[in-house]
Write a protein that holds these residues in place. Structure first.
Motif, PDB file in Angstrom:
ATOM      1  N   ALA A 190       6.311   6.338 -16.678  1.00  0.00           N
ATOM      2  CA  ALA A 190       5.137   6.029 -15.854  1.00  0.00           C
ATOM      3  C   ALA A 190       4.880   4.531 -15.835  1.00  0.00           C
ATOM      4  O   ALA A 190       4.564   3.960 -14.792  1.00  0.00           O
ATOM      5  CB  ALA A 190       3.916   6.784 -16.373  1.00  0.00           C
ATOM      6  N   GLY A 191       5.017   3.885 -16.961  1.00  0.00           N
ATOM      7  CA  GLY A 191       4.781   2.446 -17.041  1.00  0.00           C
ATOM      8  C   GLY A 191       5.717   1.639 -16.171  1.00  0.00           C
ATOM      9  O   GLY A 191       5.308   0.684 -15.508  1.00  0.00           O
ATOM     10  N   GLU A 192       6.994   2.020 -16.155  1.00  0.00           N
ATOM     11  CA  GLU A 192       7.974   1.310 -15.324  1.00  0.00           C
ATOM     12  C   GLU A 192       7.637   1.448 -13.848  1.00  0.00           C
ATOM     13  O   GLU A 192       7.693   0.474 -13.096  1.00  0.00           O
ATOM     14  CB  GLU A 192       9.375   1.869 -15.571  1.00  0.00           C
ATOM     15  CG  GLU A 192       9.934   1.582 -16.943  1.00  0.00           C
ATOM     16  CD  GLU A 192      11.240   2.323 -17.178  1.00  0.00           C
ATOM     17  OE1 GLU A 192      12.203   1.653 -17.601  1.00  0.00           O
ATOM     18  OE2 GLU A 192      11.303   3.544 -16.938  1.00  0.00           O
ATOM     19  N   ALA A 193       7.299   2.652 -13.424  1.00  0.00           N
ATOM     20  CA  ALA A 193       6.961   2.876 -12.021  1.00  0.00           C
ATOM     21  C   ALA A 193       5.662   2.176 -11.649  1.00  0.00           C
ATOM     22  O   ALA A 193       5.545   1.576 -10.578  1.00  0.00           O
ATOM     23  CB  ALA A 193       6.854   4.373 -11.742  1.00  0.00           C
ATOM     24  N   ASN A 194       4.683   2.227 -12.538  1.00  0.00           N
ATOM     25  CA  ASN A 194       3.387   1.621 -12.251  1.00  0.00           C
ATOM     26  C   ASN A 194       3.502   0.125 -12.031  1.00  0.00           C
ATOM     27  O   ASN A 194       2.846  -0.420 -11.140  1.00  0.00           O
ATOM     28  CB  ASN A 194       2.391   1.929 -13.367  1.00  0.00           C
ATOM     29  CG  ASN A 194       1.011   1.406 -13.040  1.00  0.00           C
ATOM     30  OD1 ASN A 194       0.625   0.338 -13.480  1.00  0.00           O
ATOM     31  ND2 ASN A 194       0.282   2.166 -12.256  1.00  0.00           N
ATOM     32  N   VAL A 195       4.323  -0.550 -12.804  1.00  0.00           N
ATOM     33  CA  VAL A 195       4.504  -2.000 -12.647  1.00  0.00           C
ATOM     34  C   VAL A 195       4.987  -2.321 -11.232  1.00  0.00           C
ATOM     35  O   VAL A 195       4.485  -3.247 -10.587  1.00  0.00           O
ATOM     36  CB  VAL A 195       5.483  -2.554 -13.707  1.00  0.00           C
ATOM     37  CG1 VAL A 195       5.933  -3.962 -13.368  1.00  0.00           C
ATOM     38  CG2 VAL A 195       4.859  -2.517 -15.081  1.00  0.00           C
ATOM     39  N   VAL A 196       5.937  -1.540 -10.723  1.00  0.00           N
ATOM     40  CA  VAL A 196       6.499  -1.775  -9.393  1.00  0.00           C
ATOM     41  C   VAL A 196       5.436  -1.583  -8.315  1.00  0.00           C
ATOM     42  O   VAL A 196       5.268  -2.421  -7.420  1.00  0.00           O
ATOM     43  CB  VAL A 196       7.702  -0.828  -9.149  1.00  0.00           C
ATOM     44  CG1 VAL A 196       8.147  -0.864  -7.700  1.00  0.00           C
ATOM     45  CG2 VAL A 196       8.846  -1.190 -10.080  1.00  0.00           C
ATOM     46  N   VAL A 197       4.714  -0.470  -8.393  1.00  0.00           N
ATOM     47  CA  VAL A 197       3.717  -0.150  -7.369  1.00  0.00           C
ATOM     48  C   VAL A 197       2.542  -1.125  -7.435  1.00  0.00           C
ATOM     49  O   VAL A 197       2.072  -1.620  -6.404  1.00  0.00           O
ATOM     50  CB  VAL A 197       3.231   1.310  -7.512  1.00  0.00           C
ATOM     51  CG1 VAL A 197       2.255   1.660  -6.399  1.00  0.00           C
ATOM     52  CG2 VAL A 197       4.415   2.273  -7.499  1.00  0.00           C
ATOM     53  N   ALA A 198       2.066  -1.412  -8.635  1.00  0.00           N
ATOM     54  CA  ALA A 198       0.936  -2.326  -8.792  1.00  0.00           C
ATOM     55  C   ALA A 198       1.285  -3.735  -8.310  1.00  0.00           C
ATOM     56  O   ALA A 198       0.444  -4.422  -7.720  1.00  0.00           O
ATOM     57  CB  ALA A 198       0.488  -2.362 -10.251  1.00  0.00           C
TER      58      ALA A 198
END
Length: 127
Positions: free
Chosen positions: A108-116
């Motif tokens: 989740a953290g890896e994906a969140n960084v990209v989207v944010a």
């Protein structure tokens, strides 16, 4: 740059997001990854309910492309959903809403960084 290139190049091409869409805050899908079709009722739930009625989203979950996620967080800044190995981040900007799904082994953290990161950029240029 086209909206489609934001989906393809800044979200999916990272390898951290498997499916994505950019919607307008007034409704309508501006761009989506191949095969990612948000039904009208799913779009309406995002535009009209996700950020204005967070209790309802937390209680009922959110369905995207026919797949229902349990809601882990819902507030004015972000909706986070998860089910099994899949997760989703829905983040509003000034004029748009980013919808991005990810699958294991991405965290989740890896994906969140990209989207944010994309959301922050769009906010900085008034989108």
């Amino acid at each position: 740059m086209s909206w489609q290139s934001y989906v393809d190049d800044h979200l999916v091409a990272t390898g951290k997001v498997t499916k994505a869409a950019i919607m307008g805050k007034q409704g309508g899908v501006w761009a989506a990854s191949s095969g990612y079709n948000l039904a009208q009722n799913e779009q309406d739930a995002i535009v009209r309910t996700a950020f204005t009625q967070p209790d309802q989203v937390r209680a009922n979950g959110i369905t995207l492309n026919g797949f229902k996620f349990m809601t882990l967080r819902a507030d004015a800044d972000e909706v986070i959903g998860r089910k099994g190995d899949r997760g989703v981040f829905i983040i509003p900007t000034n004029q748009a809403i980013l919808v991005a799904e990810y699958d294991a082994p991405t965290s989740a953290g890896e994906a969140n960084v990209v989207v944010a990161k994309l959301a922050d950029y769009l906010k900085s240029v008034n989108y």
